[in-house]
Enzyme design. Structure first.
Site, PDB file in Angstrom:
ATOM      1  N   GLU A   1       0.790  -1.220   0.000  1.00 44.80           N
ATOM      2  CA  GLU A   1       0.000   0.000   0.000  1.00 44.80           C
ATOM      3  C   GLU A   1       0.831   1.284   0.000  1.00 44.80           C
ATOM      4  OE1 GLU A   1      -3.356   0.381  -0.183  1.00 44.80           O
ATOM      5  OE2 GLU A   1      -3.551  -1.779  -0.484  1.00 44.80           O
TER       6      GLU A   1
ATOM      7  N   SER B   1     -48.349 -35.309  28.533  1.00 47.30           N
ATOM      8  CA  SER B   1     -47.991 -36.097  29.719  1.00 47.30           C
ATOM      9  C   SER B   1     -46.748 -35.611  30.440  1.00 47.30           C
ATOM     10  CB  SER B   1     -47.796 -37.556  29.315  1.00 47.30           C
ATOM     11  OG  SER B   1     -49.030 -38.105  28.922  1.00 47.30           O
TER      12      SER B   1
END
Length: 860
Positions: free
Chosen positions: A186, A466
């Site tokens: 860069e 149940s």
């Protein structure tokens, strides 16, 4: 005359030039003053922004740290899942923190440095052996034995999606290869320029002219940082001028290390929906699920390449383009001597190696995170959770979550295929709790666990069928003078006319009444009629109070159908109820939150375990024993063949009317798990609890480590053999019967067949006092249990007696210690006894009552 005019003209020209020079000087001075003022203005903005700059960071969420202990039970696959969640790399020899190796069953792990809620744990090496799924020989790097060793905690995401997200790193945490590669690609003059690089600008101009288009920019890293912090990305001359000026100012005030650090944390490297991936720290996790300091050169090259354009070089959408850019960066790395030619040849041929897209989402566990947010909201605002960078320490166990997700997803698909159910019609939820701590180990709210929509684990209120029955039986067992596990219940038809004129007539699944049956058999086989009779005898209000004492806060209708499950609960609420049973009556509030610290891990708020005892340990143990029989011989017995027989599993199936909901709630000594299956439109699934939810529950529990051996009964419980009528068969006088636990307050009737058989009393007296000289049970202090020395003496007496007696006469004293008892017998309809048939039936289903709310377990 002419010369005079010339002199006048020359003088006039000189004056005009002087005036122009003066004007230009004034303009230059004004410009310089304006520029200086503007520079001062920019400088104030720059320094104010950077000096007071704090990243707006979402809260980081961490799983519970895995603590390795000597003697700890753990499967190799579970251990591998934990390492994967931590992004630990398997190596031939651990060479860095975050690596591990395995030779046979010998492990060596290098832990990373980590800030826990109770302080920092430095990086360290541990070794141990995993034999027969048990950890042993736990030692540190110097060979010293350890009782335990805590690994670091896996980062499992961040809270509140959307916006900018990053994982900032300090300059001293940046790997040199990352920094040097970034500078080489860069801004090669970064270490020498003063914010702008004339050489870089000239180089870019030449490259652009040769290419005939814009192929290279002349911005420095400093300029790019200024742009990222202060400006948008729209090209304009004014923006470029401001960038250059502020870059110079930044270089005047801050050193190169700080500028590079901020750039590495600020650069945009990807997008995930509304979430922006900023900085190399988060990008390493996002693309590779690894910390930045563990990346290899080709991975670093990809991230550096993405800085040029993360969208254009997206490795999932444009893999070929991304690979070409990565190799270009690798070439630059070789040119600058950062890697060798051999390394370049190796790394340039590697695949991109990115993980599945979205795997490191801000919210990878949406069901769990929803509950976590509920627990956080009383203490922290939305803004704090979104921007303050808090560290959230949670209870989630990554390996348990992984196997729960796989079991739910695969199980639902398999059921649809095997039972010819419409594709993608079934939905599911699962909740797993650690019994002792109440920690939520895993939560699944959708058949697609990553889907962040409706969370059925927390929000789906469905009838439980149940699953509510254990509360009825617990209410009875809390009355030891009236009921016990062997008490005969009437499984007979029942008809109740309610106030509104409706008639309640529950039925068993097989449409049969079974007559007089032991209480524990009625529970194990989930008989509706016996349960309804028992609940009505106990009183509806008493049952409702028991349900409340088990920690249930859901609405409980005041109707008889409540006894068979006409109550709506979420899987999370059901898990809390069954965990209280698993804990012997002590309800531990389920929690996902352990601690919260600030961004530096300094200020810490701990959240304590909250408990309350709603049920006495003795009836809770008796109920647990009954639920163990439900798994071994009752409606849950199809799981017994796939689960280790040495673990005390217990649980209950649940099915609602027309098979709309399929449930299983159960537990081992360590873990409680609840699984629900159903449809969002509440249509029929054709699945019972035992054919739908139970197989998924079994698959989860089968792969978890558990404590082996029977559950130690609390003081106040003793085991006695009884016959099919629930009468005590004293082993000193007769043989047979089925040994089950009772409270010491229970007064059992002696079996008639055992009376008068005392011809060996003289022989028994040789080994101690006569059993009939022992104080009656009712004279003993209730609730204090067996005297251990007396119990041991009794067992020793019995063993000695058996060894000395040979031949047929020995049978007078019952089966030999350690031999199997005869199976209990059930009364036939004619009053004669007949053995329980445990082999002639198919896999148990569940009983559903055809009228009224959906409710019952089925037993074909």
């Amino acid at each position: 005359m002419v010369s005079t005019k010339r002199r006048r003209t020359r003088a006039s020209t000189t004056k005009r030039r002087y005036r122009w020079l003066k004007l230009l000087f004034l303009l230059a001075l004004l410009g310089a003053l304006a520029l200086a003022g503007y520079m001062v203005y920019l400088d104030l903005q720059l320094r104010e922004r950077l000096d007071s700059r704090q990243y707006q960071l979402p809260a980081r969420v961490y799983a519970r740290p895995l603590v390795l202990r000597e003697g700890m039970v753990m499967h190799p696959g579970e251990l591998a899942s934990e390492f994967a969640a931590l992004s630990y790399r398997e190596q031939a020899v651990p060479s860095e923190p975050g690596s591990w190796t395995r030779e046979g069953m010998e492990y060596r792990v290098w832990r990373r440095d980590f800030i826990h809620s109770d302080g920092r744990s430095a990086g360290a090496v541990v070794s141990f052996r995993l034999r027969n799924d048990e950890i042993s020989n736990l030692r540190d790097g110097s060979g010293q034995r350890l009782a335990e060793f805590r690994l670091d905690a896996a980062n499992i995401g961040s809270l509140l999606g959307g916006g900018d997200d990053r994982n900032p790193v300090r300059f001293n945490e940046i790997p040199p290869l990352v920094a040097n590669t970034l500078i080489a690609v860069e801004d090669q003059d970064f270490l020498h320029h003063f914010g702008i690089s004339p050489r870089g600008i000239a180089r870019a101009m030449v490259a652009n002219v040769k290419a005939g288009r814009l192929v290279q920019g002349g911005s420095t890293i400093t300029q790019q940082l200024v742009k990222n912090i202060f400006f948008d990305h729209k090209p304009s001359l004014q923006r470029k001028i401001n960038e250059a000026l502020m870059a110079v100012l930044m270089e005047m005030h801050y050193d190169k290390g700080y500028i590079l650090q901020e750039y590495i944390n600020e650069v945009w490297l990807g997008q995930q929906g509304a979430r922006g991936i900023y900085g190399f720290g988060l990008a390493a996790e996002f693309y590779f699920q690894q910390p930045l300091d563990t990346l290899e050169p080709h991975q670093i090259a990809l991230l550096v390449g993405l800085a040029k354009g993360a969208s254009y070089y997206n490795p999932w959408r444009h893999p070929e383009r991304a690979q070409a850019r990565r190799n270009t960066v690798l070439d630059v790395m070789q040119t600058h001597g950062l890697i060798t030619q051999t390394q370049y040849a190796l790394y340039s041929t590697k695949s991109l190696g990115v993980v599945k897209g979205g795997v490191t989402a801000q919210n990878p566990y949406p069901a769990f995170t929803e509950r976590l947010l509920e627990e956080l909201r009383p203490y922290y605002s939305y803004e704090e959770l979104r921007t303050a960078g808090l560290r959230i320490y949670t209870t989630l166990a990554p390996s348990v979550q992984k196997l729960a997700e796989e079991a739910v997803s695969n199980g639902v698909q398999a059921l649809e295929k095997e039972r010819h159910i419409e594709d993608n019609s079934l939905q599911a939820a699962a909740v797993l709790l650690d019994n002792g701590s109440g920690n939520v180990l895993a939560m699944v709210g959708d058949r697609d666990p990553d889907y962040p929509g409706f969370n059925r684990a927390l929000e789906a209120r469905r009838q439980v069928g149940s699953l509510i029955k254990p509360a009825v039986y617990l209410t009875a067992l809390e009355r030891p003078l009236e009921y016990n596990l062997a008490t005969l219940l009437d499984d007979a038809p029942i008809r109740i006319e309610e106030a509104d004129g409706d008639v309640w007539m529950p039925q068993n699944f097989d449409k049969r009444a079974h007559g007089q049956i032991p209480l524990y058999v009625a529970l194990a086989k989930s008989y509706n009629l016996a349960t309804a009779h028992l609940g009505l005898d106990l009183g509806l209000q008493n049952v409702r109070q028991t349900i409340r004492r088990l920690g249930v806060e859901a609405h409980l209708p005041r109707v008889p159908a409540l006894l068979l499950g006409a109550v709506e609960m979420t899987p999370f609420e059901v898990a809390g109820m069954y965990q209280a049973i698993a804990n012997g009556g002590e309800a531990v509030q389920p929690r996902t939150l352990l601690a919260v610290a600030d961004a530096e891990g300094v200020r810490v708020q701990h959240f304590r375990r909250r408990t309350h005892r709603g049920v006495d340990p003795v009836p809770a143990y008796l109920l647990r024993w009954g639920l163990e029989q439900a798994v071994r011989e009752g409606t849950g017995r199809s799981s017994a063949k796939r689960l280790p027989g040495s673990v005390a599993f217990a649980g209950k199936t649940g099915t609602t009317n027309n098979n709309r909901d399929s449930w299983f709630a159960g537990f081992s000594p360590d873990v409680t798990a609840v699984v629900w299956l159903g449809r969002d439109d509440n249509e029929r699934t054709r699945l019972t609890g035992s054919t739908g939810a139970l197989p998924i529950w079994t698959e989860i529990m089968r792969k978890l480590p558990h404590q082996h051996g029977p559950i130690e009964p609390p003081r106040g419980v003793e085991f006695k053999p009884v016959n099919a009528r629930g009468q005590f068969m004293d082993p000193d006088y007769c043989r047979g019967g089925y040994e089950i636990p009772f409270s010491f307050e229970t007064r059992l009737q002696p079996a008639p067949e055992c009376r008068g058989q005392d011809r060996w009393r003289w022989f028994r007296n040789l080994f101690g006092r006569d059993r009939r000289d022992v104080a009656p049970r009712e004279q003993m202090t209730p609730g204090w249990g067996v005297n251990p020395s007396e119990q041991q003496l009794r067992e020793e007496r019995r063993r000695q007696l058996w060894e000395q007696l040979r031949g047929d006469d020995a049978e007078e004293f019952g089966p030999a210690p350690g031999s199997e008892d005869e199976p209990i017998e059930l009364p036939s309809e004619q009053g004669r006894s007949q053995p329980i048939d445990t082999e002639s039936r198919d896999v148990p289903g569940e009983e559903v009552q055809p009228t009224g709310p959906a409710l019952e377990d089925q037993w074909p």
